[in-house]
Structure formats: structure tokens, C-alpha cells
Design a protein around this motif. Structure first.
Motif, PDB file in Angstrom:
ATOM      1  N   VAL A  17       0.995  -1.217   0.203  1.00  0.00           N
ATOM      2  CA  VAL A  17      -0.009   0.033  -0.073  1.00  0.00           C
ATOM      3  C   VAL A  17       0.854   1.174   0.102  1.00  0.00           C
ATOM      4  N   ALA A  18       2.069   1.193   0.806  1.00  0.00           N
ATOM      5  CA  ALA A  18       2.891   2.460   0.851  1.00  0.00           C
ATOM      6  C   ALA A  18       3.415   2.867  -0.665  1.00  0.00           C
ATOM      7  N   ALA A  19       3.475   2.019  -1.705  1.00  0.00           N
ATOM      8  CA  ALA A  19       3.862   2.122  -3.004  1.00  0.00           C
ATOM      9  C   ALA A  19       2.873   3.185  -3.731  1.00  0.00           C
ATOM     10  N   GLN A  20       2.983   4.538  -3.641  1.00  0.00           N
ATOM     11  CA  GLN A  20       2.103   5.354  -4.079  1.00  0.00           C
ATOM     12  C   GLN A  20       2.146   5.142  -5.715  1.00  0.00           C
ATOM     13  N   THR A  21       0.993   5.350  -6.396  1.00  0.00           N
ATOM     14  CA  THR A  21       0.981   5.537  -7.762  1.00  0.00           C
ATOM     15  C   THR A  21       0.834   6.547  -8.512  1.00  0.00           C
ATOM     16  N   TYR A  22       1.516   7.235  -9.217  1.00  0.00           N
ATOM     17  CA  TYR A  22       1.195   8.730  -9.820  1.00  0.00           C
ATOM     18  C   TYR A  22       1.188   8.704 -11.362  1.00  0.00           C
ATOM     19  N   THR A  23       0.118   9.708 -11.577  1.00  0.00           N
ATOM     20  CA  THR A  23       0.041   9.668 -13.205  1.00  0.00           C
ATOM     21  C   THR A  23       0.894  10.911 -13.541  1.00  0.00           C
ATOM     22  N   LEU A  24       1.085  11.196 -14.803  1.00  0.00           N
ATOM     23  CA  LEU A  24       2.086  11.944 -15.317  1.00  0.00           C
ATOM     24  C   LEU A  24       1.543  13.488 -14.894  1.00  0.00           C
ATOM     25  N   GLN A  25       0.548  13.854 -14.801  1.00  0.00           N
ATOM     26  CA  GLN A  25       0.005  14.983 -14.560  1.00  0.00           C
ATOM     27  C   GLN A  25       0.195  15.321 -12.982  1.00  0.00           C
ATOM     28  N   GLN A  26       0.192  14.291 -12.144  1.00  0.00           N
ATOM     29  CA  GLN A  26       0.371  14.527 -10.743  1.00  0.00           C
ATOM     30  C   GLN A  26       2.025  14.601 -10.706  1.00  0.00           C
ATOM     31  N   ILE A  27       2.644  14.000 -11.255  1.00  0.00           N
ATOM     32  CA  ILE A  27       4.054  14.171 -11.033  1.00  0.00           C
ATOM     33  C   ILE A  27       4.568  15.714 -11.571  1.00  0.00           C
ATOM     34  N   LEU A  32       6.132  21.117 -10.322  1.00  0.00           N
ATOM     35  CA  LEU A  32       5.740  22.578 -10.160  1.00  0.00           C
ATOM     36  C   LEU A  32       5.685  23.268  -8.923  1.00  0.00           C
ATOM     37  N   HIS A  33       5.377  22.464  -7.784  1.00  0.00           N
ATOM     38  CA  HIS A  33       5.445  22.824  -6.530  1.00  0.00           C
ATOM     39  C   HIS A  33       6.623  22.761  -5.887  1.00  0.00           C
ATOM     40  N   ASN A  34       7.405  21.580  -6.121  1.00  0.00           N
ATOM     41  CA  ASN A  34       8.584  21.660  -5.153  1.00  0.00           C
ATOM     42  C   ASN A  34       9.914  21.602  -5.819  1.00  0.00           C
ATOM     43  N   ASN A  35       9.908  21.666  -7.218  1.00  0.00           N
ATOM     44  CA  ASN A  35      11.263  22.006  -7.964  1.00  0.00           C
ATOM     45  C   ASN A  35      12.310  23.330  -7.467  1.00  0.00           C
ATOM     46  N   ILE A  36      13.337  23.254  -7.059  1.00  0.00           N
ATOM     47  CA  ILE A  36      14.082  24.431  -6.701  1.00  0.00           C
ATOM     48  C   ILE A  36      14.133  25.437  -7.615  1.00  0.00           C
ATOM     49  N   ALA A  37      14.015  25.078  -8.966  1.00  0.00           N
ATOM     50  CA  ALA A  37      14.076  26.071  -9.983  1.00  0.00           C
ATOM     51  C   ALA A  37      12.678  26.898 -10.024  1.00  0.00           C
ATOM     52  N   LEU A 244       8.985  14.240  -5.135  1.00  0.00           N
ATOM     53  CA  LEU A 244       8.614  13.466  -4.325  1.00  0.00           C
ATOM     54  C   LEU A 244       9.030  12.833  -2.792  1.00  0.00           C
ATOM     55  N   THR A 245       8.345  12.142  -2.103  1.00  0.00           N
ATOM     56  CA  THR A 245       8.863  11.844  -0.817  1.00  0.00           C
ATOM     57  C   THR A 245       9.703  10.564  -0.963  1.00  0.00           C
ATOM     58  N   PRO A 246      10.930  10.596  -0.596  1.00  0.00           N
ATOM     59  CA  PRO A 246      11.649   9.097  -0.914  1.00  0.00           C
ATOM     60  C   PRO A 246      11.358   8.160   0.386  1.00  0.00           C
ATOM     61  N   ASP A 247      11.769   7.145   0.200  1.00  0.00           N
ATOM     62  CA  ASP A 247      11.331   5.953   1.030  1.00  0.00           C
ATOM     63  C   ASP A 247      12.203   6.540   2.298  1.00  0.00           C
ATOM     64  N   PRO A 248      11.486   6.081   3.344  1.00  0.00           N
ATOM     65  CA  PRO A 248      12.019   6.459   4.792  1.00  0.00           C
ATOM     66  C   PRO A 248      13.169   5.394   5.011  1.00  0.00           C
ATOM     67  N   LYS A 249      13.238   4.357   4.423  1.00  0.00           N
ATOM     68  CA  LYS A 249      14.313   3.259   4.464  1.00  0.00           C
ATOM     69  C   LYS A 249      14.837   2.753   3.231  1.00  0.00           C
ATOM     70  N   PRO A 250      15.913   1.988   3.048  1.00  0.00           N
ATOM     71  CA  PRO A 250      16.210   1.524   1.806  1.00  0.00           C
ATOM     72  C   PRO A 250      15.330   0.510   1.282  1.00  0.00           C
ATOM     73  N   ASP A 274       5.300   3.993  -8.312  1.00  0.00           N
ATOM     74  CA  ASP A 274       4.849   3.443  -9.458  1.00  0.00           C
ATOM     75  C   ASP A 274       4.147   4.596 -10.431  1.00  0.00           C
ATOM     76  N   ILE A 275       4.061   4.400 -11.616  1.00  0.00           N
ATOM     77  CA  ILE A 275       3.744   5.449 -12.669  1.00  0.00           C
ATOM     78  C   ILE A 275       2.634   4.873 -13.386  1.00  0.00           C
ATOM     79  N   VAL A 276       1.535   5.365 -13.645  1.00  0.00           N
ATOM     80  CA  VAL A 276       0.469   4.823 -14.508  1.00  0.00           C
ATOM     81  C   VAL A 276       0.804   4.944 -16.021  1.00  0.00           C
ATOM     82  N   LEU A 277       1.241   3.803 -16.521  1.00  0.00           N
ATOM     83  CA  LEU A 277       1.435   3.927 -17.788  1.00  0.00           C
ATOM     84  C   LEU A 277       0.437   3.761 -18.992  1.00  0.00           C
ATOM     85  N   PRO A 278       0.414   4.589 -20.049  1.00  0.00           N
ATOM     86  CA  PRO A 278      -0.401   4.262 -20.957  1.00  0.00           C
ATOM     87  C   PRO A 278      -0.550   2.912 -21.731  1.00  0.00           C
TER      88      PRO A 278
END
Length: 471
Positions: A17-27, A32-37, A244-250, A274-278
Motif C-alpha cells: 500500500v505504501a507504494a504510491q502510484t502517480y499519473t504524469l499530471q500528478q508528477i 511545479l510545486h517542489n522543484n528548486i527552479a 516526491l517523498t523518498p522512502d524512509p528506509k532503503p 509507480d507510474i500509470v503507464l498508457p
């Protein structure tokens, strides 16, 4: 025993369950919210906004207060008065009759006067600029241009972040699709290995055919290991860039080079999302309609940024002219001092006119330099407008080319699949060699990989075209 199994099953489920799945738009949204640039560009907007507010304060009076206390070693105003020189003969005769002899003798001696040896001075002044050669007005306009420029630079940063995210996303997507191809090819080779093994045992095929299949299986396993490493790196790049939030452990599936059973990588150095692949094989796609020639050039942030440079150069030229014009200000003040041993207060109004006479010589060269910079900005706008049109056409050519490559790759899969089927039937019938069958399998695998790369390239080219046309 059942409790232990339940605990293990629960732990596995929690990890899943901890493995979050993202779409391209979510990433994209995360980047756009977190990038340093992006954050740096937003800081620049806020700084430009504050600079604009600072420029606006120049419209208001300049209020200043001054206080001074002093104690000199002697009075700053000193003089000597001789009363006898100031008394006429008639007045002297009258004073001689009225004053005693000692007083008359004192009037004959000079008197020393010393004033302002110490004291306190205080003043409160307010000066309102009436005319400053347009420096205040143009300075505020220039600050507004600076704020607009920072917003356009944010838009350019967003475009660059979006482009980079898509590149990383489709890199990861293509690698995962190639892993699916490896799995399919591995299954195919397992079936071929089973058929050849039965044929060798029955004496219908040579053992060399079985060895060729095993060598190809080893090659597939080697490719699998390379793809696993590539997927891990691509996921790491995408996760870090998108914030994105990295894993708290290896990651538990990553072995340690120091010894078996140890996790490797350290805390926060891995991502398990994981990513949602077309569905690259069934997703409908079509060639978009091209934008008209030059239709989207004025909408591009690059073009608007060049326009702001021209506007800024115009205002700087006006500021240079204003710095060489007279400036007029009016004001009022309230003052206090006790330099004459009594408290004195008074108000005053004043007007000032400042003419930069000695600055006219150097100022004329500043004005000429600003005119040259303005002409340069105008020519850069015209030249880069043509380059932006060329970029737009080149981006469309890239879309067309990648679309045609995608169509060719799709047909190649159909042809390679049919070629593989025929060679497998020929081998089973004994009319074809194992090398021909394995070559057909390799061509089929290559066609699938080319289609995956062509699909990812087509998506990247589409985004480049949309950005190049201001969509």
C-alpha cells in the motif's frame, strides 16, 4: 504459526500500500510545486513586487529629522563692543550727570561678547518632489516591467520543468515497457526451449539447437539486469526532480554490496513509487493540426520577455534624460534651538531647484549609450521573432517525423510477429534452422523496443511543439 503468518502478510500488505502510484499530471504538479527552479523563480517575483512597492514610495514626501548637540571649546560667535564709540557727546554729557564715576569708567572699556559655545538643535523637514524629470514615474514603470519579467521567467521555468519531467517520465515508461517485452520474450524462449528439449530427447533435433536457445536466454537475463538498474536510476531521477517523498528506509529489494541480507543505499536514497503507464499498443493517437505560421509567436513567453527588454530599454533611456533635467521640490519644516540660552522654535516653508550643470557633459554620453541599447533590444526582438518562428516549424517537423516513425514501428511489429510465427512453424516442420528462428525472435524483440522508443519520442515531441507554439 497462524499468528506469525498473519503478521508477515500484514507487513507485506502495508509495504504494497505504501507504494504510491502517480499519473504524469500528478508528477508534473508535484514538480511545479517542489522543484528548486520554480521556488527560486517565485522568490524573484516576490522580490520584484517589493521593489515595485519601494519605487511607489518615491511619490510621497521625503520626511527627515535631524538632532544635534554640541559643546565647543569657545563660543562660535565672538565680538568686542566699545561703548564709548557708540555714545554721542550729547548722550555722554547726560550720562555723566546721571551715573556715578565708576559706571562712567566702565563704559570707557571695551566689552567682549561670546555666544553659541554649546547648545541643541532639532529639525523635522518634509520635502515633496514636484518635478524630477520623469524619474519617479519612469522608475515606477521600470519596476513594473521588472515584475512582469520575473513572472515570464517563472513561466519559462515551468516549461523547462514540465519538459524535463516528461523526459524522465517517458524514459521510465519506456524502460518498464521494455521490461514487459523482456518478460514476453523470456516466456517465448521458454516455450521454444521446451519444444527443442523434447525434440532433442526424441532424436529429432541436435543438442546444438538447445544450446543456442540457452545462450539466447542468458542474453535475455543480462538485458533484464541492465533494465532493472536503468529503471531504478530513472525512478530516482524522476522522484528527486519532482520532489516526491523518498522512502524512509532503503528499498528492501536492493542488495548490499557489503554483504548478503543488508539493505543498500541509506535512508531516503530510494523511491518505490509507480507510474500509470498508457497502453502503448492500444492507445489512440493522431497527428494534431499545425498552428498557422507566426500565429503563436506573440503568445510565447520568450517573445514577451524580449518585448519587456525593449520596454525596459525605453524607460532607461527616459531615466537618463530625466537625470539631466532640473528637479523642483517644495517642503515645510519645524525647527528648535537653544543656542542663545533660550528655547526657540519656528516653522518654515521652502522650495528648491536643482540643476545638474556639471553632469550634462557625462550625461549626454549616458543618453547616447541608452539609445544604442534601446536600438539593440529592438533589433534582438525582430531577429529572435524570426528564430522563434523557425523553432516552431522545426518543432512541427519533429512531430511529423516522430509520428511517421511511430507508424513505421507499428507496422514493423506486425511484420516481425508474422515472421516469427512462420519461422517457428518452419522449424517445427524441419525446414528451418534454429539460428533462423532465434534471429526472427531477435527481430521481433527489436521491433517492440523501437515502437516503445518511438512512442516515448512522439510524446516528447508533442510537448516541445505545444511549448514552441505557446499552447
Amino acid at each position: 504459526m497462524k499468528k506469525i503468518f498473519a503478521i508477515i502478510a500484514c507487513s507485506v500488505c502495508c509495504d504494497f500500500v505504501a507504494a504510491q502510484t502517480y499519473t504524469l499530471q500528478q508528477i508534473k504538479d508535484s514538480a511545479l510545486h517542489n522543484n528548486i527552479a520554480i521556488r527560486s523563480a517565485k522568490y524573484n517575483i516576490e522580490a520584484a513586487h517589493q521593489q515595485r512597492k519601494e519605487a511607489f514610495t518615491k511619490y510621497f514626501p521625503n520626511v527627515s529629522g535631524t538632532g544635534l548637540w554640541f559643546n565647543a571649546n569657545k563660543g562660535m560667535a565672538q565680538t568686542t563692543i566699545n561703548p564709548s564709540e557708540m555714545i554721542s557727546s550729547e548722550l555722554g554729557t547726560s550720562l555723566a550727570q546721571m551715573l556715578p564715576v565708576e559706571a562712567l569708567a566702565a563704559l570707557a572699556n571695551p566689552i567682549s561678547i561670546s555666544m553659541m559655545k554649546n547648545g541643541t538643535i532639532g529639525s523635522l523637514m518634509a520635502a515633496q518632489p514636484v518635478f524630477a524629470g520623469g524619474q519617479i514615474v519612469n522608475g515606477n514603470k521600470l519596476a513594473k516591467v521588472g515584475e512582469d519579467v520575473s513572472r515570464l521567467q517563472l513561466q519559462l521555468s515551468e516549461n523547462e520543468v514540465e519538459k524535463t519531467v516528461e523526459q524522465y517520465f517517458w524514459l521510465l515508461a519506456s524502460l518498464q515497457e521494455k521490461m514487459k517485452t523482456i518478460e514476453a520474450v523470456d516466456t517465448l524462449l521458454a516455450d521454444i526451449h521446451k519444444d527443442v528439449d523434447v525434440a532433442v530427447r526424441a532424436g529429432l533435433a541436435m543438442r546444438n539447437d538447445l544450446l543456442q536457445v540457452q545462450l539466447r536466454q542468458n542474453d535475455i537475463e543480462s538485458q533484464r539486469l541492465k533494465l532493472q538498474n536503468g529503471i531504478s536510476i530513472a525512478r530516482l531521477l524522476l522522484g528527486q526532480y519532482a520532489g516526491l517523498t523518498p522512502d524512509p528506509k532503503p528499498h528492501p529489494l536492493t542488495p548490499s554490496p557489503k554483504g548478503e541480507g543488508e539493505a543498500y543505499g541509506g535512508e531516503g536514497n530510494s523511491y518505490s513509487f509507480d507510474i500509470v503507464l498508457p497502453d502503448m499498443n492500444q492507445q489512440a493517437y493522431s497527428l494534431p493540426s499545425p498552428v498557422g505560421d507566426g500565429l503563436g509567436v506573440t503568445l510565447l513567453p520568450e517573445y514577451q520577455l524580449l518585448g519587456k527588454q525593449v520596454e525596459a530599454a525605453t524607460l532607461q533611456k527616459k531615466l537618463a534624460v530625466g537625470q539631466n533635467l532640473p528637479s523642483v521640490a517644495v517642503g515645510a519644516g519645524y525647527n528648535y534651538h537653544n543656542m542663545l540660552d533660550n528655547n526657540t522654535t519656528f516653522g518654515m516653508v521652502f522650495a528648491t531647484v536643482s540643476v545638474p550643470i556639471s553632469d550634462w557633459w557625462g550625461g549626454s554620453h549616458v543618453i547616447k549609450r541608452r539609445k544604442i541599447e534601446h536600438r539593440k533590444a529592438v533589433e534582438q526582438l525582430e531577429d529572435n521573432a524570426q528564430l522563434l518562428k523557425i523553432r516552431m516549424q522545426n518543432a512541427w517537423n519533429g512531430v511529423e517525423e516522430s509520428y511517421q516513425q511511430l507508424q513505421l514501428a507499428k507496422r514493423s511489429i506486425e511484420q516481425a510477429s508474422e515472421n516469427l510465427r512462420l519461422n517457428r512453424d518452419y522449424y517445427r516442420a524441419g525446414t528451418s534452422k534454429m539460428s533462423d528462428l532465434l534471429e526472427a525472435q531477435l527481430l521481433y524483440q527489436q521491433s517492440l523496443d523501437k515502437y516503445t522508443d518511438a512512442f516515448a519520442d512522439y510524446q516528447n515531441k508533442l510537448l516541445e511543439y505545444k511549448q514552441a507554439t505557446g499552447q
